[in-house]
Design a protein around this motif. Structure first.
Motif, PDB file in Angstrom:
ATOM      1  N   LEU A 206       0.821  -1.211   0.000  1.00 41.63           N
ATOM      2  CA  LEU A 206       0.000   0.000   0.000  1.00 41.63           C
ATOM      3  C   LEU A 206       0.852   1.257   0.000  1.00 41.63           C
ATOM      4  CD1 LEU A 206      -2.893  -0.901   2.483  1.00 41.63           C
ATOM      5  CD2 LEU A 206      -3.142  -0.344   0.062  1.00 41.63           C
ATOM      6  N   LEU A 207       1.981   1.214   0.695  1.00 43.92           N
ATOM      7  CA  LEU A 207       2.861   2.396   0.777  1.00 43.92           C
ATOM      8  C   LEU A 207       4.003   2.319  -0.240  1.00 43.92           C
ATOM      9  CD1 LEU A 207       3.096   3.211   4.580  1.00 43.92           C
ATOM     10  CD2 LEU A 207       1.576   4.129   2.832  1.00 43.92           C
ATOM     11  N   ARG A 208       3.834   1.469  -1.237  1.00 45.31           N
ATOM     12  CA  ARG A 208       4.827   1.322  -2.311  1.00 45.31           C
ATOM     13  C   ARG A 208       6.216   1.022  -1.750  1.00 45.31           C
ATOM     14  NH1 ARG A 208       2.067   2.976  -6.746  1.00 45.31           N
ATOM     15  NH2 ARG A 208       0.343   4.433  -6.427  1.00 45.31           N
ATOM     16  N   GLY A 209       6.247   0.165  -0.757  1.00 43.66           N
ATOM     17  CA  GLY A 209       7.524  -0.191  -0.139  1.00 43.66           C
ATOM     18  C   GLY A 209       8.123  -1.473  -0.672  1.00 43.66           C
ATOM     19  N   ILE A 210       7.476  -2.100  -1.655  1.00 48.08           N
ATOM     20  CA  ILE A 210       7.967  -3.382  -2.161  1.00 48.08           C
ATOM     21  C   ILE A 210       9.290  -3.225  -2.916  1.00 48.08           C
ATOM     22  CG2 ILE A 210       7.470  -5.291  -3.734  1.00 48.08           C
ATOM     23  CD1 ILE A 210       5.930  -5.370  -1.090  1.00 48.08           C
ATOM     24  N   GLU A 211       9.410  -2.158  -3.712  1.00 45.94           N
ATOM     25  CA  GLU A 211      10.654  -1.982  -4.471  1.00 45.94           C
ATOM     26  C   GLU A 211      11.838  -1.794  -3.520  1.00 45.94           C
ATOM     27  OE1 GLU A 211      11.150  -2.447  -7.682  1.00 45.94           O
ATOM     28  OE2 GLU A 211       9.047  -3.082  -7.683  1.00 45.94           O
ATOM     29  N   GLY A 212      11.617  -1.032  -2.433  1.00 40.87           N
ATOM     30  CA  GLY A 212      12.680  -0.870  -1.444  1.00 40.87           C
ATOM     31  C   GLY A 212      13.049  -2.189  -0.796  1.00 40.87           C
ATOM     32  N   ALA A 213      12.032  -3.013  -0.525  1.00 41.85           N
ATOM     33  CA  ALA A 213      12.294  -4.329   0.071  1.00 41.85           C
ATOM     34  C   ALA A 213      13.089  -5.205  -0.888  1.00 41.85           C
ATOM     35  CB  ALA A 213      10.969  -5.000   0.434  1.00 41.85           C
ATOM     36  N   LEU A 268       9.154  -5.421   9.482  1.00 37.49           N
ATOM     37  CA  LEU A 268       8.917  -4.201   8.700  1.00 37.49           C
ATOM     38  C   LEU A 268       7.438  -4.085   8.325  1.00 37.49           C
ATOM     39  CD1 LEU A 268      10.065  -1.724   7.270  1.00 37.49           C
ATOM     40  CD2 LEU A 268      10.568  -3.170   5.278  1.00 37.49           C
ATOM     41  N   GLU A 269       6.830  -5.210   7.950  1.00 35.75           N
ATOM     42  CA  GLU A 269       5.399  -5.198   7.623  1.00 35.75           C
ATOM     43  C   GLU A 269       4.579  -4.838   8.867  1.00 35.75           C
ATOM     44  OE1 GLU A 269       3.551  -5.462   4.946  1.00 35.75           O
ATOM     45  OE2 GLU A 269       1.587  -5.806   5.874  1.00 35.75           O
ATOM     46  N   GLU A 270       4.927  -5.423  10.017  1.00 36.73           N
ATOM     47  CA  GLU A 270       4.216  -5.105  11.262  1.00 36.73           C
ATOM     48  C   GLU A 270       4.387  -3.624  11.619  1.00 36.73           C
ATOM     49  OE1 GLU A 270       2.228  -6.961  12.811  1.00 36.73           O
ATOM     50  OE2 GLU A 270       2.829  -9.070  12.876  1.00 36.73           O
ATOM     51  N   TYR A 271       5.598  -3.111  11.477  1.00 30.77           N
ATOM     52  CA  TYR A 271       5.858  -1.700  11.784  1.00 30.77           C
ATOM     53  C   TYR A 271       5.050  -0.800  10.841  1.00 30.77           C
ATOM     54  CZ  TYR A 271       8.375   2.757  11.947  1.00 30.77           C
ATOM     55  OH  TYR A 271       8.689   4.091  12.058  1.00 30.77           O
ATOM     56  N   THR A 272       5.027  -1.134   9.559  1.00 28.97           N
ATOM     57  CA  THR A 272       4.298  -0.326   8.576  1.00 28.97           C
ATOM     58  C   THR A 272       2.803  -0.340   8.878  1.00 28.97           C
ATOM     59  OG1 THR A 272       5.980  -0.926   6.941  1.00 28.97           O
ATOM     60  CG2 THR A 272       3.959   0.061   6.109  1.00 28.97           C
ATOM     61  N   ARG A 273       2.287  -1.492   9.275  1.00 27.56           N
ATOM     62  CA  ARG A 273       0.869  -1.556   9.663  1.00 27.56           C
ATOM     63  C   ARG A 273       0.595  -0.632  10.851  1.00 27.56           C
ATOM     64  NH1 ARG A 273      -1.107  -7.876   9.132  1.00 27.56           N
ATOM     65  NH2 ARG A 273      -0.354  -8.199   7.001  1.00 27.56           N
ATOM     66  N   GLY A 274       1.504  -0.659  11.836  1.00 25.52           N
ATOM     67  CA  GLY A 274       1.337   0.210  12.994  1.00 25.52           C
ATOM     68  C   GLY A 274       1.350   1.666  12.607  1.00 25.52           C
ATOM     69  N   GLN A 275       2.253   2.039  11.686  1.00 23.21           N
ATOM     70  CA  GLN A 275       2.320   3.418  11.214  1.00 23.21           C
ATOM     71  C   GLN A 275       1.022   3.823  10.521  1.00 23.21           C
ATOM     72  OE1 GLN A 275       5.028   4.414  13.049  1.00 23.21           O
ATOM     73  NE2 GLN A 275       5.585   5.699  11.287  1.00 23.21           N
ATOM     74  N   LEU A 276       0.481   2.925   9.719  1.00 25.55           N
ATOM     75  CA  LEU A 276      -0.772   3.217   9.016  1.00 25.55           C
ATOM     76  C   LEU A 276      -1.927   3.360   9.991  1.00 25.55           C
ATOM     77  CD1 LEU A 276      -0.504   0.842   5.908  1.00 25.55           C
ATOM     78  CD2 LEU A 276      -0.644   3.330   5.849  1.00 25.55           C
ATOM     79  N   MET A 277      -1.974   2.487  10.992  1.00 26.96           N
ATOM     80  CA  MET A 277      -3.082   2.519  11.945  1.00 26.96           C
ATOM     81  C   MET A 277      -3.070   3.791  12.791  1.00 26.96           C
ATOM     82  SD  MET A 277      -5.070  -0.091  11.601  1.00 26.96           S
ATOM     83  CE  MET A 277      -5.971  -0.230  13.141  1.00 26.96           C
TER      84      MET A 277
END
Length: 373
Positions: A206-213, A268-277
């Motif tokens: 959702l946050l277009r973080g796949i390319e960075g990963a 990283l996925e858990e952290y990103t979810r927390g940031q979104l929430m």
């Protein structure tokens, strides 16, 4: 006089006589790795370890003629006699199965895209719960595979190593003291091990973080592939993470790196979810509730739309949203598999056209999740 023209030449041909029936049974059942939720099962659907092996004194499959390919299968089948895998009732002759059955095996992760497309004699053997399988005459003579639910590299390794050790006592592998196990593709030469984890990463997507990963993975000699592995695209925010090379690294080193990278991605996925929430709550909830609205009211869903909806519903489940928190992960896993095109066409043969299949898919999704209206 008895006509023995159709008499099987090899023992494995008799064992594979019920390939079609086995496919019909598989299409209605769930593999063990999707029935249960393993470690970190909300984010990691499965762990898979494959070992590439070739028989000494035989040409690689892409250089072997039909007689040689049949002989390779016969030698491996004889070596399997008495081993736990050979006690399985399921032995499938890919060369005699229609395309629909082969696609269904791909969806169950029992066969690679290359294996279902190849020509010539090739065999798939698997145990009862599909946790252990063997492709014969894929790109290499043998592709041994172990599957486990969740992030469970040690358990998958224990299973595959036992089978590999047993086979190596009965057949001679192509092996070089300098290079290790010899394979058709140079990236598999060495230990021949490929460790993969199938991860659900919707927040990063959702946050277009796949390319960075992907860039971070490349730094560790890892790669991110699509839903079915090499040469396939991501669907439903599912990504397969695996090592790229095996030469110069021990099995333990490869497994350690994959485990560390998978754990980093999970955090990283858990952290990103927390940031979104906390910071963009409405952005996240809007995506999830739009998917819920599609689930409730759409009357047609193609396979890509279905996987995308299921991905966001799974995210809503993980976020403990009232309407979704009670859905068992096993049910969401089941829908992810059973609503794919091959399984849908196998289990609902009257659905001949895309219109009927898309309508059936939308209806089954509502019924299974208790939202039929």
């Amino acid at each position: 006089m008895k006509n023995d023209t159709n008499k099987p030449q090899y023992a494995w041909e008799a064992a594979a006589a019920n390939s079609k029936r086995h496919c019909n049974e598989l299409a209605k059942s769930m593999p063990s790795w999707l029935q249960h939720s393993g470690p970190h099962g909300n984010l990691v659907l499965s762990t898979r370890i494959r070992l590439a092996r070739n028989l000494a004194a035989h040409a690689f499959p892409n250089k072997a003629d039909v007689d040689s390919q049949n002989k390779i299968i016969a030698d491996v089948w004889d070596a399997l006699a008495g081993l736990p895998l050979a006690a399985s009732p399921r032995c499938l002759d890919l060369s005699r199965l229609p395309r629909l059955d082969r696609e269904m095996l791909l969806e169950r992760r029992l066969a690679s895209p290359q294996f279902i497309e190849r020509k010539g004699p090739r065999l798939l053997a698997l145990n009862a719960d599909e946790s252990l399988s063997l492709m014969i005459n894929e790109e290499d003579h043998l592709r041994l595979q172990a599957m486990q639910p969740g992030l469970a590299i040690a358990a998958a390794w224990e299973a595959i190593r036992a089978l590999d050790d047993q086979l190596s006592e009965r057949i001679e592998y192509a092996f070089s003291e300098r290079f290790g196990y010899l394979t058709a593709c140079p990236t598999n030469t060495g230990t021949g091990i490929r460790v993969s984890v199938l991860m659900h990463l919707p927040a990063l997507a959702l946050l277009r973080g796949i390319e960075g990963a992907k860039s971070r993975l490349a730094q560790h000699g890892m790669t991110m592939r699509g839903f079915y592995g090499e040469g396939t695209e991501a669907s439903g925010n599912m990504f397969q993470i695996s090592n790229q090379v095996t030469l110069g690294k021990s099995e333990a080193e490869v497994m350690t790196v994959v485990a560390e990278v998978a754990e980093d991605l999970r955090q990283l996925e858990e952290y990103t979810r927390g940031q979104l929430m906390t910071g963009r709550n409405n952005f996240l909830l809007d995506r999830i509730w739009r998917a819920y609205g599609t689930l409730r009211y759409a009357r047609m869903l193609n396979s890509q739309e279905c996987l995308d909806v299921l991905s966001l519903l799974r995210l809503g489940h993980d976020c403990d949203l009232e309407e979704m928190k009670d859905w068992p992960l096993a049910l969401l896993n089941e829908l992810t598999l059973m609503l794919q095109p091959g399984h849908l066409r196998k289990n609902h043969k009257a659905m001949a056209g895309a219109y009927e299949r898309d309508s059936m898919r939308a209806m089954l999704l509502r019924v299974k999740l208790g939202l039929q209206s």
